[in-house]
Design a protein around this motif. Sequence first.
Motif, short mmCIF file in Angstrom:
data_model
loop_
_atom_site.label_atom_id
_atom_site.label_comp_id
_atom_site.label_asym_id
_atom_site.label_seq_id
_atom_site.Cartn_x
_atom_site.Cartn_y
_atom_site.Cartn_z
N ASP A 1 -5.46 3.61 -6.97
CA ASP A 1 -5.76 5.02 -6.70
C ASP A 1 -5.88 5.76 -8.03
OD1 ASP A 1 -5.94 7.64 -5.88
OD2 ASP A 1 -3.92 7.73 -5.04
N ASP B 1 -7.92 -1.41 -4.86
CA ASP B 1 -6.88 -0.61 -4.22
C ASP B 1 -6.06 0.22 -5.21
OD1 ASP B 1 -5.80 -2.93 -5.25
OD2 ASP B 1 -4.68 -3.48 -3.45
N LYS C 1 -0.98 2.58 -5.68
CA LYS C 1 -1.79 1.65 -4.91
C LYS C 1 -2.15 2.29 -3.58
CE LYS C 1 -1.88 -3.22 -3.64
NZ LYS C 1 -1.15 -4.50 -3.75
N GLU C 2 -3.45 2.25 -3.25
CA GLU C 2 -3.91 2.86 -2.00
C GLU C 2 -3.42 2.05 -0.81
OE1 GLU C 2 -8.15 3.02 -2.49
OE2 GLU C 2 -8.01 4.96 -3.46
N GLU D 1 -7.23 8.52 -8.81
CA GLU D 1 -6.99 9.96 -8.76
C GLU D 1 -5.49 10.28 -8.81
OE1 GLU D 1 -9.08 11.98 -5.67
OE2 GLU D 1 -10.97 11.00 -6.18
N SER E 1 0.84 -1.19 0.00
CA SER E 1 0.00 0.00 0.00
C SER E 1 0.88 1.25 0.00
CB SER E 1 -0.89 -0.02 1.24
OG SER E 1 -1.68 1.14 1.29
N GLY E 2 0.53 2.22 -0.82
CA GLY E 2 1.29 3.47 -0.90
C GLY E 2 2.37 3.46 -1.97
#
Length: 75
Positions: A54, A52, A74-75, A56, A27-28
């Motif tokens: 992202d 997951d 990736k969120e 945006e 994530s991130g």
Amino acid sequence: MPTLDVRDVPPKDRHPQIKTTFHDMESGEVMEIINDHDPKPLFYEMQAEEDDFDAEGYDVEQRGPEEFVAKFPKE
């Protein structure tokens, strides 16, 4: 940041390879893809199928006639 240059990957194998890399990310993280065309169809596929992803934070830059660099976070 994982970077995949898929310009030499057969088209039928590109999305599976990209999705495997995306699933392996934490994530991130942001995956960078170098492609020979605008990966807008992949963007829509990821948006529809990957909870997951992202959307945006997605970004694409054309660096040459056959070089597009897209960022898939990736969120």
